[in-house]
Design a protein around this motif. Structure first.
Motif, mmCIF file in Angstrom:
data_model
loop_
_atom_site.group_PDB
_atom_site.id
_atom_site.type_symbol
_atom_site.label_atom_id
_atom_site.label_comp_id
_atom_site.label_asym_id
_atom_site.label_seq_id
_atom_site.Cartn_x
_atom_site.Cartn_y
_atom_site.Cartn_z
ATOM 1 N N LEU A 1 0.833 -1.203 0.000
ATOM 2 C CA LEU A 1 0.000 0.000 0.000
ATOM 3 C C LEU A 1 0.869 1.255 0.000
ATOM 4 O O LEU A 1 0.584 2.219 -0.717
ATOM 5 C CB LEU A 1 -0.937 -0.001 1.210
ATOM 6 N N ALA A 2 1.951 1.244 0.753
ATOM 7 C CA ALA A 2 2.866 2.388 0.786
ATOM 8 C C ALA A 2 3.528 2.589 -0.579
ATOM 9 O O ALA A 2 3.676 3.722 -1.038
ATOM 10 C CB ALA A 2 3.924 2.184 1.870
ATOM 11 N N ALA A 3 3.890 1.498 -1.242
ATOM 12 C CA ALA A 3 4.483 1.601 -2.576
ATOM 13 C C ALA A 3 3.473 2.185 -3.553
ATOM 14 O O ALA A 3 3.808 3.034 -4.389
ATOM 15 C CB ALA A 3 4.968 0.236 -3.056
ATOM 16 N N TYR A 4 2.222 1.765 -3.441
ATOM 17 C CA TYR A 4 1.165 2.293 -4.309
ATOM 18 C C TYR A 4 0.990 3.795 -4.077
ATOM 19 O O TYR A 4 0.893 4.570 -5.037
ATOM 20 C CB TYR A 4 -0.147 1.562 -4.059
ATOM 21 N N ALA A 5 0.979 4.203 -2.818
ATOM 22 C CA ALA A 5 0.805 5.623 -2.497
ATOM 23 C C ALA A 5 1.976 6.449 -3.035
ATOM 24 O O ALA A 5 1.781 7.536 -3.593
ATOM 25 C CB ALA A 5 0.663 5.809 -0.988
ATOM 26 N N ARG A 6 3.200 5.935 -2.885
ATOM 27 C CA ARG A 6 4.372 6.653 -3.410
ATOM 28 C C ARG A 6 4.330 6.730 -4.930
ATOM 29 O O ARG A 6 4.668 7.756 -5.519
ATOM 30 C CB ARG A 6 5.660 5.961 -2.955
ATOM 31 N N ALA A 7 3.917 5.651 -5.579
ATOM 32 C CA ALA A 7 3.824 5.646 -7.039
ATOM 33 C C ALA A 7 2.753 6.622 -7.513
ATOM 34 O O ALA A 7 2.944 7.344 -8.493
ATOM 35 C CB ALA A 7 3.518 4.232 -7.541
ATOM 36 N N HIS A 8 1.649 6.667 -6.821
ATOM 37 C CA HIS A 8 0.561 7.578 -7.200
ATOM 38 C C HIS A 8 1.007 9.031 -7.054
ATOM 39 O O HIS A 8 0.743 9.865 -7.926
ATOM 40 C CB HIS A 8 -0.680 7.303 -6.351
ATOM 41 N N ALA B 1 4.084 10.148 -7.255
ATOM 42 C CA ALA B 1 5.037 10.416 -8.334
ATOM 43 C C ALA B 1 4.307 10.609 -9.659
ATOM 44 O O ALA B 1 4.675 11.474 -10.461
ATOM 45 C CB ALA B 1 6.045 9.270 -8.437
ATOM 46 N N TYR B 2 3.257 9.831 -9.889
ATOM 47 C CA TYR B 2 2.467 9.961 -11.116
ATOM 48 C C TYR B 2 1.822 11.338 -11.200
ATOM 49 O O TYR B 2 1.842 11.982 -12.252
ATOM 50 C CB TYR B 2 1.404 8.862 -11.163
#
Length: 56
Positions: free
Chosen positions: A11-18, A20-21
């Motif tokens: 979930l943290a990786a998803y939040a960081r990717a979002h 950055a997007y």
């Protein structure tokens, strides 16, 4: 971040990717997604990740 559970790390990786997007840093999004995928492979689990979640 290693003291967190697998699900929380994903979930943290998803939040960081979002984040950055939204900034337009698509190369970083790809790097985060690849890191998350390799993390799941290292854990020896089969994760079903929707490609829509990681599409740029």
């Amino acid at each position: 971040m290693s003291c967190l559970s697998e699900g929380v790390r994903m979930l943290a990786a998803y939040a960081r990717a979002h984040q950055a997007y939204l900034r337009g840093d698509h190369g970083r999004v790809l790097g985060i997604a690849e890191g998350a995928l390799s993390m799941t492979r290292e854990l020896g689990r089969l994760w079903r990740i929707s490609m829509q979640s990681w599409s740029i």
